[in-house]
Design a protein around this motif. Structure first.
Motif, short mmCIF file in Angstrom:
data_model
loop_
_atom_site.label_atom_id
_atom_site.label_comp_id
_atom_site.label_asym_id
_atom_site.label_seq_id
_atom_site.Cartn_x
_atom_site.Cartn_y
_atom_site.Cartn_z
N GLN A 1 0.83 -1.21 0.00
CA GLN A 1 0.00 0.00 0.00
C GLN A 1 0.86 1.25 0.00
N LEU A 2 1.93 1.23 0.78
CA LEU A 2 2.84 2.38 0.82
C LEU A 2 3.49 2.58 -0.55
N GLY A 3 3.85 1.48 -1.19
CA GLY A 3 4.43 1.57 -2.53
C GLY A 3 3.45 2.15 -3.53
N VAL A 4 2.17 1.76 -3.41
CA VAL A 4 1.14 2.31 -4.30
C VAL A 4 1.02 3.82 -4.11
N LEU A 5 0.91 4.25 -2.86
CA LEU A 5 0.69 5.67 -2.56
C LEU A 5 1.87 6.53 -3.01
N VAL A 6 3.07 6.14 -2.63
CA VAL A 6 4.26 6.92 -2.99
C VAL A 6 4.53 6.81 -4.49
N GLY A 7 4.35 5.60 -5.04
CA GLY A 7 4.60 5.40 -6.47
C GLY A 7 3.67 6.24 -7.34
N ILE A 8 2.40 6.28 -6.97
CA ILE A 8 1.46 7.13 -7.73
C ILE A 8 1.83 8.59 -7.56
N TYR B 1 -3.54 10.89 -2.41
CA TYR B 1 -2.72 9.70 -2.21
C TYR B 1 -1.64 9.90 -1.16
N MET B 2 -1.16 11.14 -0.99
CA MET B 2 -0.08 11.37 -0.04
C MET B 2 -0.57 11.60 1.38
N GLN B 3 -1.83 12.01 1.56
CA GLN B 3 -2.35 12.24 2.91
C GLN B 3 -2.20 11.01 3.81
N PRO B 4 -2.52 9.78 3.32
CA PRO B 4 -2.31 8.61 4.18
C PRO B 4 -0.85 8.39 4.54
N VAL B 5 0.06 8.78 3.64
CA VAL B 5 1.49 8.64 3.93
C VAL B 5 1.88 9.59 5.05
N TYR B 6 1.41 10.85 4.96
CA TYR B 6 1.68 11.80 6.05
C TYR B 6 1.18 11.23 7.38
N GLN B 7 -0.06 10.71 7.35
CA GLN B 7 -0.67 10.21 8.57
C GLN B 7 0.09 9.00 9.11
N LEU B 8 0.56 8.16 8.22
CA LEU B 8 1.30 6.97 8.63
C LEU B 8 2.61 7.36 9.33
N VAL B 9 3.32 8.32 8.76
CA VAL B 9 4.57 8.77 9.35
C VAL B 9 4.32 9.42 10.71
#
Length: 372
Positions: free
Chosen positions: A42-49, A251-259
């Motif tokens: 999932q992280l790869g999908v979000l960052v990759g997109i 797509y990047m909001q979940p990455v921010y939240q995850l970090v």
């Protein structure tokens, strides 16, 4: 995609709602284990997109400027930086609470620039024999052609990857006495969406190939030369920018939240310092933009992300989870079809990874970072 909504509730009887993909994985693989299996993909999908959208946004800004004027004199990477700068500003927003509005804008922009691409391609007039429609006549080695096919297969899978957020979308639908199941309403939305996007993709592909043949660009809008109708193409290019600019943050909001959640868990605090949180967001946007500048190969990026991230979470895991969840009769129709999908998509993922990596390495030999 028809299987993912059906997994929203246990055995389809509404015993328990599984409103997130990681909840479904945890329920089937075991608490904590499901998230560990799913998170890297999932992280790869979000960052990759996100990286792919930087490339698309930068290319579209560059194309827009050349449609508007011939005296640009600015290297393409500058437009990548401009797009990244826009994302730096948008990343300062705490969250996109009205995602429905963002989705609506994205849908309107998509349909609009697809319509323009089809209409403009349809106006192209060329003399017989001036356009090559035979891929075999292109100057490519058999190995390059084979790898291009592998990459194309997972690029197609990339285009139809919506399963990663399907459960989260379905979670917004109510389950009550009037609506005992959210599956019918969700499936109506899924069917309409896939029919609309399929028609748009096929229309652009068919008419674009008719207009430009094997010379058509990965993004058909980049194939149009400057002319009397440049303002129409420029408008379409800007629609692409608006679309990917808003989608990037979705797509990047979940990455921010995850970090931020990782920092809170590590530091044992309930809230991350605003300065630290902002700095992390800015760092992530800069990092994604830099990668986009270094590897600006749109079609190969699509293929690589589609192969190693989207294929597992979108096409391989759903039938596998369905098998483990529903446990159909062995060698029955449902059992056989789902295992067929698991095996075929697994093979496509491997072939696509090989093809896209080969394409990136081949393109890298002639690419110069920060070149004009």
């Amino acid at each position: 995609m028809h299987e993912v909504p059906d997994l929203d509730s246990k055995a389809g009887k509404g015993i328990r709602r599984l409103d997130r993909y990681d909840q479904l994985a945890d329920h089937i693989f075991g608490r904590g284990r499901g998230k560990k299996i799913l998170l890297p993909f999932q992280l790869g999908v979000l960052v990759g997109i996100g990286i792919t959208y930087v490339v698309v946004g930068g290319d579209s800004l560059y194309a827009f400027s050349h449609q508007v004027t011939t005296n640009v004199g600015v290297p393409k990477y500058v437009f990548y930086i401009l797009f990244g700068g826009l994302q730096l500003l948008l990343s300062l927003l705490p969250s996109f609470n009205e995602l429905s509005m963002v989705s609506l804008v994205g849908a309107l922009m998509s349909m609009s620039y697809c319509t323009i691409a089809v209409a403009m391609s349809g106006t192209i007039r060329h003399t017989p024999g001036s356009v090559n429609y035979d891929p075999a006549q292109t100057d490519k080695a058999p190995l390059d052609r084979c790898m291009g096919i592998f990459n194309a297969l997972t690029s197609i899978l990339f285009a139809y990857g919506g399963h990663n957020v399907a459960l989260e979308i379905q979670a917004t639908l109510p389950i009550d006495q009037q609506h005992p199941s959210s599956v019918p309403a969700m499936m109506k939305g899924v069917n309409v969406t896939f029919i609309a996007t399929g028609l748009a993709y096929f229309a652009v592909s068919i008419v674009g190939f008719w207009a430009f043949g094997t010379a058509v660009a990965d993004n058909v809008l980049l194939s149009f030369a400057r002319g009397p109708h440049s303002w129409v193409v420029a408008m379409a290019d800007m629609m692409v920018v608006v679309h990917v600019a808003s989608a990037f943050q979705v797509y990047m909001q979940p990455v921010y939240q995850l970090v931020e959640n990782a920092i809170k868990a590590r530091a044992g605090v309930e809230r991350v310092n605003p300065i630290v949180a902002t700095s992390l967001r800015l760092f992530l946007v800069v990092l994604v933009t830099v990668v986009g500048i270094i590897i600006p190969f749109f079609s190969n990026l699509m293929g690589l992300i589609g192969a190693i991230c989207i294929t597992p979470t979108t096409f391989l895991l759903p039938p596998l989870l369905w098998l483990l969840y529903k446990r159909p009769a062995k060698w029955g129709y449902e059992w056989s079809v789902n295992w067929f999908l698991v095996i075929i998509t697994g093979i496509l993922g491997v072939l696509g990874t090989i093809g896209s990596i080969y394409g990136i390495i081949s393109a890298w030999h002639t690419y110069k970072v920060l070149a004009a």
